[in-house]
Design a protein around this motif. Structure first.
Motif, short mmCIF file in Angstrom:
data_model
loop_
_atom_site.label_atom_id
_atom_site.label_comp_id
_atom_site.label_asym_id
_atom_site.label_seq_id
_atom_site.Cartn_x
_atom_site.Cartn_y
_atom_site.Cartn_z
N VAL A 79 49.57 99.34 -5.75
CA VAL A 79 50.74 98.79 -6.44
C VAL A 79 52.01 99.26 -5.74
O VAL A 79 52.95 98.48 -5.52
N CYS A 80 52.04 100.54 -5.34
CA CYS A 80 53.20 101.06 -4.62
C CYS A 80 53.32 100.44 -3.23
O CYS A 80 54.43 100.15 -2.76
N THR A 81 52.19 100.22 -2.56
CA THR A 81 52.23 99.61 -1.23
C THR A 81 52.78 98.19 -1.29
O THR A 81 53.68 97.81 -0.53
N TYR A 82 52.23 97.38 -2.19
CA TYR A 82 52.70 96.00 -2.33
C TYR A 82 54.18 95.97 -2.71
O TYR A 82 54.96 95.17 -2.19
N SER A 83 54.57 96.86 -3.64
CA SER A 83 55.96 96.88 -4.08
C SER A 83 56.89 97.32 -2.95
O SER A 83 57.98 96.78 -2.78
N LEU A 92 56.69 99.54 9.14
CA LEU A 92 57.22 100.83 8.72
C LEU A 92 56.32 101.47 7.66
O LEU A 92 56.11 102.69 7.65
N VAL A 93 55.79 100.66 6.77
CA VAL A 93 54.86 101.19 5.75
C VAL A 93 53.61 101.74 6.42
O VAL A 93 53.10 102.80 6.05
N SER A 94 53.11 101.03 7.42
CA SER A 94 51.89 101.49 8.11
C SER A 94 52.13 102.81 8.84
O SER A 94 51.24 103.67 8.88
N LEU A 99 51.02 109.45 7.99
CA LEU A 99 51.34 110.81 7.54
C LEU A 99 50.27 111.38 6.61
O LEU A 99 50.34 112.56 6.25
N MET A 100 49.29 110.57 6.21
CA MET A 100 48.19 111.09 5.41
C MET A 100 47.48 112.23 6.12
O MET A 100 46.86 113.09 5.48
N VAL A 163 54.88 107.54 -2.02
CA VAL A 163 53.98 107.76 -3.16
C VAL A 163 52.61 107.15 -2.87
O VAL A 163 51.57 107.74 -3.20
N ALA A 164 52.60 105.98 -2.25
CA ALA A 164 51.33 105.32 -1.92
C ALA A 164 50.49 106.17 -0.97
O ALA A 164 49.27 106.28 -1.13
#
Length: 314
Positions: A79-83, A92-94, A99-100, A163-164
Motif C-alpha cells: 500500500v505504501c509502495t503504490y501510494s 527512485l522507489v526501487s 536500502l533493505m 516505510v515500505a
C-alpha cells in the motif's frame, strides 16, 4: 530449477514491476489495486496447490506467523509502495528498496542483539551520502513548496517509500519463522497473500474507497503481470532462494533490480536524472554491493574456520 536461474528470474521481473505499478495508478485507490493484485495472486496459488493435491489447511501456529508476514510484506509494504509512486518516479522507489540491505542488520540488532559490523556501518554511511545527493534537490523543493502553502507531495512519497522498505524487511525476517512450520513455499505464500489481501480490503472498506473496475486495457495488463509474474513467480523464486542460500545472498537482488528499474523509467517515464542524481544512485548501489560482499566474506571465513581442526578442538 537452479538457484542462479531463480535469481535471474526474480531480478528481471522485479526490476520491471516498479514501472508496471504505474500502470495501475489513477483509476482506483492504491489499496484497492493492491487487493486486486494479491487477491488474484493468492487465488492462483491456492488453485495450483489444489491441482498438486496439497492439503490447503495449515495449523494456527503457522497461520499466526503468516498473518504477521502478510501484514508486513503484502499489506503495509505494498500500500505504501503504490501510494509513494503517485508522487515519485518508480526508479527512485526501487533505489530506496535497495536500502533493505541495511535495515536487515539493524532489525537483527534491535530484535536479537546481533552486532553490526564496521563494514556495514561504513557502507550505510556511503548509502546515506548517496541518498542525500539523489534526493536533496527534490526534498528541498518540496520543503519550499510546503513553506509556500503547498502540499509537498514529493516528501510524502519519499516517507511512504521508506516505510515500505522497513515493512518489507520485517516481512523477510518472518519468512524463516513461517518455514519452520511448513516447507510448502507455494501454499504458505497463498495464505500469506490472502491474509494481506483481507487486511487491506478491510482497511479500504472502512475508509470508503471506491471499488469500481477500471476500463483501461493497460491497467488489466499491468494487473495480470504484477499478480502472476510479479507476485506468484517472483516471490516463489525469492522465498525459495532464501531457503536455499539464505537472506544474505538473496538480497543481492536488491542491487540488480534498481538498475533495471532506472533504465525502464528513463525509457517509459521520461525520467532524466541530473549528474548529481546519477552519482547518488551509484553511491547507493555501490554501498549495497559493498555491504553484501563484506558480509559474504565474513560468513565464508567463519564457515572455513569452523571446519578446521583447531576450531573443532576449541
Amino acid at each position: 530449477m537452479s538457484s542462479p536461474l531463480l535469481f535471474i528470474i526474480a531480478c528481471l521481473i522485479w526490476g520491471s514491476t516498479f514501472w508496471a505499478i504505474t500502470l495501475q495508478l489513477g483509476d482506483v485507490a492504491p489499496a484497492v489495486s493492491v487487493v486486486y493484485r494479491f487477491g488474484l495472486a493468492s487465488a492462483t496459488l491456492f488453485a495450483w496447490c489444489a491441482l498438486r493435491g496439497d492439503t490447503l489447511r495449515l495449523p494456527w501456529r503457522a497461520q499466526k506467523w503468516m498473518l504477521l508476514q502478510g501484514l508486513a510484506s503484502f499489506a503495509l509494504s505494498y500500500v505504501c509502495t503504490y501510494s509513494s509512486e503517485q508522487y515519485l518516479v518508480s526508479a527512485l522507489v526501487s533505489v530506496l528498496f535497495a536500502l533493505m540491505v541495511f535495515w536487515t542488520p539493524l532489525l537483527n540488532r534491535i530484535a536479537f542483539g546481533t552486532p553490526i559490523t564496521w563494514s556495514t556501518c561504513c557502507a550505510a554511511f556511503v548509502a546515506i551520502c548517496g541518498i542525500v545527493l539523489l534526493f536533496y534537490q527534490s526534498i528541498g523543493a518540496a520543503l519550499q513548496d510546503i513553506l509556500g502553502g503547498g502540499n509537498g507531495h514529493f516528501l510524502l512519497g519519499f516517507m511512504l517509500a521508506l516505510v515500505a522498505t522497513v515493512s518489507s524487511t520485517v516481512g523477510n525476517a518472518l519468512v524463516m519463522k513461517v518455514r519452520e512450520h511448513s516447507g510448502n513455499v507455494m501454499l504458505t505464500m497463498a495464505w500469506t497473500m490472502l491474509w494481506g489481501t483481507l487486511m487491506v480490503a478491510a482497511c479500504a472498506i472502512a475508509t470508503g474507497q471506491s471499488w469500481q473496475l477500471p476500463t483501461r486495457p493497460s491497467y488489466w495488463m499491468g494487473l495480470v503481470y504484477l499478480a502472476i509474474f510479479g507476485s506468484v513467480i517472483a516471490f516463489s523464486a525469492y522465498f525459495t532462494l532464501i531457503a536455499r542460500i539464505g537472506t544474505q545472498k538473496t538480497v543481492y537482488i536488491g542491487v540488480v533490480t534498481p538498475v533495471i528499474s532506472v533504465l525502464l523509467s528513463v525509457q517509459f517515464e521520461h525520467y532524466r536524472p541530473a549528474a548529481i542524481e546519477w552519482v547518488g544512485m551509484l553511491l547507493c548501489l555501490s554501498s549495497v554491493a559493498w555491504a553484501l560482499t563484506s558480509g559474504a566474506r565474513k560468513t565464508s571465513t567463519i564457515a572455513t574456520l569452523s571446519t578446521t581442526p583447531s576450531a573443532k578442538a576449541t
